[in-house]
Design an enzyme around this catalytic site. Sequence first.
Site, PDB file in Angstrom:
ATOM      1  N   SER A  92      13.404 -28.605 -52.804  1.00  0.00           N
ATOM      2  CA  SER A  92      12.339 -27.925 -52.067  1.00  0.00           C
ATOM      3  C   SER A  92      10.972 -28.377 -52.559  1.00  0.00           C
ATOM      4  O   SER A  92      10.016 -28.458 -51.782  1.00  0.00           O
ATOM      5  CB  SER A  92      12.477 -26.406 -52.166  1.00  0.00           C
ATOM      6  OG  SER A  92      12.556 -25.986 -53.508  1.00  0.00           O
ATOM      7  N   GLU A  93      10.850 -28.708 -53.870  1.00  0.00           N
ATOM      8  CA  GLU A  93       9.612 -29.292 -54.396  1.00  0.00           C
ATOM      9  C   GLU A  93       9.905 -30.201 -55.575  1.00  0.00           C
ATOM     10  O   GLU A  93      10.896 -30.020 -56.284  1.00  0.00           O
ATOM     11  CB  GLU A  93       8.604 -28.221 -54.848  1.00  0.00           C
ATOM     12  CG  GLU A  93       7.861 -27.520 -53.724  1.00  0.00           C
ATOM     13  CD  GLU A  93       8.385 -26.131 -53.473  1.00  0.00           C
ATOM     14  OE1 GLU A  93       7.861 -25.464 -52.564  1.00  0.00           O
ATOM     15  OE2 GLU A  93       9.336 -25.714 -54.167  1.00  0.00           O
ATOM     16  N   VAL A  94       8.991 -31.156 -55.769  1.00  0.00           N
ATOM     17  CA  VAL A  94       8.931 -32.012 -56.952  1.00  0.00           C
ATOM     18  C   VAL A  94       7.493 -31.963 -57.451  1.00  0.00           C
ATOM     19  O   VAL A  94       6.550 -31.955 -56.653  1.00  0.00           O
ATOM     20  CB  VAL A  94       9.329 -33.465 -56.630  1.00  0.00           C
ATOM     21  CG1 VAL A  94       9.165 -34.367 -57.843  1.00  0.00           C
ATOM     22  CG2 VAL A  94      10.770 -33.526 -56.114  1.00  0.00           C
ATOM     23  N   HIS A 135       8.008 -21.601 -57.951  1.00  0.00           N
ATOM     24  CA  HIS A 135       9.034 -22.170 -58.835  1.00  0.00           C
ATOM     25  C   HIS A 135       8.610 -23.510 -59.419  1.00  0.00           C
ATOM     26  O   HIS A 135       8.947 -23.805 -60.576  1.00  0.00           O
ATOM     27  CB  HIS A 135      10.399 -22.201 -58.111  1.00  0.00           C
ATOM     28  CG  HIS A 135      10.923 -23.521 -57.701  1.00  0.00           C
ATOM     29  ND1 HIS A 135      10.569 -24.112 -56.510  1.00  0.00           N
ATOM     30  CD2 HIS A 135      11.801 -24.363 -58.308  1.00  0.00           C
ATOM     31  CE1 HIS A 135      11.212 -25.268 -56.407  1.00  0.00           C
ATOM     32  NE2 HIS A 135      11.962 -25.448 -57.476  1.00  0.00           N
TER      33      HIS A 135
END
Length: 307
Positions: A46-48, A77
Amino acid sequence: MDTLSYVTVDVFTSTRFEGNPLAVIADARGLSDAAMQRIATEFNYSEVTFVLPPENPENSARVRIFTPTMEVPFAGHPNVGTAYVLGQQAEIFGKPVGEKLRFEEKAGIVEISLKRSGGRIAATAIRAPQPLTVGDTIAEETIAGCVSLEPDAVVTTTHAPVFASVGLNFAVAEVSGLEALAAARPNLAGFQAAAGRQTTSGHDFSLFVYARTSENPWHIRARMFAPLDNVPEDPATGSASAALGAYLVSLAPDAHMNVHITVEQGVEMGRRSIIVLDVSKLSGTVTDVVISGSCVPVMRGEIILQD
């Protein structure tokens, strides 16, 4: 630079392979914006996050956050997980790591506290970078169309579905209970129609649906869907939880409150996450939102940049 080191952690959990996975590039110097986006797309988390030296030396680092499709100004997060990874280092770009970190992000300065136990980081706590903002309301039919439910499954007793943000904007809506929450399924056509009418700011239309009981209103079960960002469902969304928690506290009748909120997310995905919020309200206005959670390290490796 032929290779690039990365670490992955599961965030908002103490159990490996639960929570929300995050990849952290702890030294992203030399990467172009396009390269960051390609790497984030390749991970398909969902994210980096990509960590860079701060522009202001008083801060710890500049942190950029990418979904598989775009850069976003803030997310929960990624901050909790990045602080966990950096907090275990002796220094960040030559500066010793203390008990507090300050990240420069597009949404503003994000302050982080490192909570240690026996010399190890047990959890990290971040402060939302912006005050609560509440946007337009959304029709129950629109929400229902996004998650394949009947409109009467959307509850409007406390509030109508609405956009809310403390750094990143989400549509938030209550549903009638755990059965309705479990039955929710993202409908891409519904999201495309919703985004065509009223878009969020900073990323594509993303929907946070939740259920709670009158007996325990500050324990919330939630799910987050963002198929337009190539995230059909997210197992833990700190920024959405913070926006919802701040909004619910703002609606409570008491003018002064300090509320401890637990958000349980990812259960339906088999990746249970626990997000802890502490929300303060003074003279009718939400003044502070702190997001806390634990992390578990999972992988270390290198990205090959050149053949």
